[in-house]
Enzyme design. Sequence first.
Site, PDB file in Angstrom:
ATOM      1  N   SER A  12      -9.774   1.941   2.931  1.00  0.00           N
ATOM      2  CA  SER A  12      -8.850   2.680   2.077  1.00  0.00           C
ATOM      3  C   SER A  12      -7.822   1.797   1.368  1.00  0.00           C
ATOM      4  O   SER A  12      -7.193   2.266   0.432  1.00  0.00           O
ATOM      5  CB  SER A  12      -8.114   3.721   2.916  1.00  0.00           C
ATOM      6  OG  SER A  12      -7.266   3.070   3.847  1.00  0.00           O
ATOM      7  N   LYS A  27       0.869  -1.176   0.000  1.00  0.00           N
ATOM      8  CA  LYS A  27       0.000   0.000   0.000  1.00  0.00           C
ATOM      9  C   LYS A  27       0.908   1.229   0.000  1.00  0.00           C
ATOM     10  O   LYS A  27       1.947   1.234   0.685  1.00  0.00           O
ATOM     11  CB  LYS A  27      -0.889  -0.030   1.245  1.00  0.00           C
ATOM     12  CG  LYS A  27      -1.937   1.081   1.317  1.00  0.00           C
ATOM     13  CD  LYS A  27      -2.826   0.911   2.551  1.00  0.00           C
ATOM     14  CE  LYS A  27      -3.912   1.987   2.625  1.00  0.00           C
ATOM     15  NZ  LYS A  27      -4.799   1.803   3.783  1.00  0.00           N
ATOM     16  N   SER A  37     -10.156  -0.411   7.083  1.00  0.00           N
ATOM     17  CA  SER A  37      -9.509  -0.216   5.781  1.00  0.00           C
ATOM     18  C   SER A  37      -8.819  -1.438   5.178  1.00  0.00           C
ATOM     19  O   SER A  37      -8.444  -1.407   4.016  1.00  0.00           O
ATOM     20  CB  SER A  37      -8.501   0.929   5.855  1.00  0.00           C
ATOM     21  OG  SER A  37      -9.181   2.155   5.773  1.00  0.00           O
TER      22      SER A  37
END
Lengths: 484, 477, 95
Positions: free
Chosen positions: A151, A76, A175
């Site tokens: 997210s 990420k 997330s």
Amino acid sequence: MYDKTLAELSSGLRSGAFSAVELAEHFLARTERFHTQLNCLISVSPELAMARAADADRQRAEGDSRPLLGIPLMHKDIFCTEGVKTSCGSKMLDNFVAPYESTVSRKLKEAGTVMLGKTNMDEFAMGSSNETSYYGPVRNPWDTDCVPGGSSGGSAAAVAARLAPAATGTDTGGSIRQPASLCNVTGLKPTYGRVSRYGMIAFASSLDQAGPMAATAEDCALLLAAMAGFDPADSTSLDRPVPDYQSTLTNSIKGLKIGLPKSFFSTGLNSAIAQVIETALSEYRQAGAELVEVDLPHMHLSVPVYYVVAPAECSSNLSRYDGVRYGHRADSPKDLEDLFKRSRDEGFGAEVKRRVMIGTYALSAGYYDAYYRKAQQIRRLISEDFRQAFEKVDVIMGPTSPTTAFKIGEKTDDPVSMYLSDIYTIAVNLAGLPGISIPAGMLNGLPVGLQIIGNYFDEGRLLNAAHQYQLLTDWHKKIPEAFC
Amino acid sequence: MNWETVIGLEVHVQLATCSKIFSGASIAYGAEPNTQACAVDLGLPGVLPVLNKEAVRMAVKFGLAVNAQIASRSVFARKNYFYPDLPKGYQISQYELPVVGPGSLDIEPEGTDVRRIGITRAHLEEDAGKSLHEDFHGMSGIDLNRAGTPLLEIVSEPDLRSAKEAVAYLKKLHTLVRYIEISDGNMQEGSFRCDANVSIRPEGQAEFGTRAEIKNLNSFRFVEKAINFEIERQIDVLEGGGTVVQETRLYDSDKDETRSMRGKEEANDYRYFPDPDLLPLDIAPELLDEIRASLPELPDAKKERFVETYGLSAYDAGVLTASREMADYFETVVERSSADPKIAANWVIGELTGALNKAGIELGQSQVSAEQLAGLLDRIADNTISGKIAKEVFDAIWNGEGSADEVIDRRGLKQITDTGAIEAVIDEVLAANPGQLEQYRAGKDKLFGFFVGQVMKKTQGKANPSQVNQILKEKLK
Amino acid sequence: MSLSSDEVRKVAHLARLGIEESAISEYAEQLSRILELVEQMQAVDTEGVEPMAHPQDISQRLRDDEVTETDQRDRFQEGAPQVESGLYLVPKVIE
């Protein structure tokens, strides 16, 4: 090769069925072919990946046989990685190349993994749909008109479409788990303090926690073993030994006590989703688990509490982006105030600004007690609810998300309805507990996830419960046709 | 109307650690800009603070030295504001729960009795960087070497009643932090900085007046001048029918005045909240005991002991205990020599301090060591030399001529104590001055000194003065 | 609880966000809705409840006082918006 789990790829590498270089080439080719369609990556780093894969092959030739050696994965874009841009999904850091490595990416690198690229995400991890990214929305591989969740949506989409066998994510209010649920992958949020936060760009420091996302619980166990552990650079990291998650996967779940919170199944839960979850629970019952009703009386307050605590912390965490030392700086500022205000206005998107303003307001003179202090008090009540529940049960189960993936644009004008996407996941962060989302069914072609919540440091049991379910079902093996 | 002054002081003491409070960067003074600002100090994305153990120990040490309550659990908070020398947009400090709670410090301003000044609290925090205003094409330069340097902010109660008391308190505090070795106290380098809250009220009134905060006073002299200026200014305002505004004022030492910083500083809302990156700081009773056991003798106790053990006057004891180095120097001299401690005290306070001042150096750089001074005093005590000759020997040692014995030997300064030899000189002197001898015998007693002087002159000061006195008295009977 | 445009301006200033004047009312409306959501908290009696700042009730670990960092100014300043003579440049700081 792409449809194999990380564990299978690991054995393939060990048996010499293929090399790390071949594996990296294979996944880079898939990435090349599909990633623009999904917009799931912010950076791709093929040269670096090939060099690392070659290193891994060399190490293997020298006798190294660690399970993650040569395994490709994606990080990420919230994890600082030396030499590859770390944007956190924001224009503010569009030009930022970290001069240091996050502990998570460093540990995974040391374990022998090969980073292919950095995944797209909601700006500063603030969002539940991956639409707040400066780099545009990520698309759900199951329906590219839909969001992947957020997210960590880029990571979830990349793993779902098998552009990589695994990816890292972070979870502040859901997330990792919510996008895992919306994309049909397995995603684990560990106990707060289990995985170091050093070098992971902060959103809300007392809630943020990094974790693995992959096809199966077994894969997550392999990854967590490498990610977890004490880090002297993170004061909130816990000095506790990391158990052998692999060895407990095969434990029997006969007699496992599963708590079902009334509030998870009451009004508001889509009946079709409820049906999917009921079916999953009956698998557990058949496997010998015992289902018990539990009460989490303050659960309904977790979203309000979260939208005070997380914005308060982020309003302060994001003050460092001022255009002075790194990151976006406005053109020809006329004075200091102009430098700060324009750099921040231009560098941050609307959702980040909303949260920074809510947090600033909640901490400001005259409102602190009514908002911030009050929220931290209710946070304790929520955490206390869990403590009492875990006196009766081993794990808690329920849906991960109240809906399946929704259409891109559907909720962007209504922040509050977006916030409610995390209604089942947020309390876990407030309490600091571990939680996992696993594929549990499909509704109209869209995945539904089952959430399993554990007691502090009980990741082993979560992975065990998830793995046993995955031995009985094959939802986790489903890959969207367009990416086969 | 008679006005009473009320002063409270906030002192920022830079702690003498090796590394910063939350990072492993050096705090050494004077490095090239930004070469001691690491990722944590720069507030780069994703970095985290880890608290320096030594900074905590030093704060606790201070707390114990002022008899304060040490919080078993204290909390670090973020103070949020934007400034280019504040890299994270917040300063990590302590707010609601400081590590050091209420304590006190006794001061003794010249010519007054001991006054006990309350210390409200002392807390740990990080320093900010520096803005350099040399012109960079109309811009300022930011140096973050100082960012993250550990500070102990010591807040007094509004117990001080004059600029003189404020200075006495500061000097006492300055002595204390150096005694317990938590700071070098270097004011030029900013290791000891002071802000003063000053207000006035009609004598007898219980409520405080409105205060002004005077920022960044970096010498004792400026503290006194700034406070006195501010008192006068406030009296003028009130007696002119105006009201004092609560504000921050800056002392301008060139103009000797304070001036308002209004307009440059807006109403702040610091939005303090507990720093989620740091956990509560717990001080275990064992750690407390360990630190207590490591505390050196404190200035007040040392002073008392000097009076009792060495028979010194309170004043001399005060001077000698004003710094730990001075006290240690004195005690080494006493230990190593058989001289009367009072004589040792006179030498340290007189000759030695004079020489240091003249050379403009600190005690640590003294060219006469405590051992050398002890050797010198021994020669006075055993009558090898007189006090007067000793001063010459002292100068010689200072100039690097070696120990007292070496100097005495080389220069032939050994005192004449042979009664026969002294008698011979006295006889010579009396014979050479018949006129004076006659006058003396006629009753002019004062001439006794003249004869002593002549004897000393003839022996180049080496004759033992008391023997000269005694024999001369016999001869003149 | 709703936020007026003036309050939004005040908060935006505190947070040093140069929000366009034309966007203020929309922010006011959205932030007010978030505050409405948050308002549910007020119904709970929290008298005597200790606020929870961290998920785990543990205390701060301390670091040994050692210099572990070396000078990396050049690397840190590589991506800096404006530097000169090792300093970060900003519009004139007025004190």
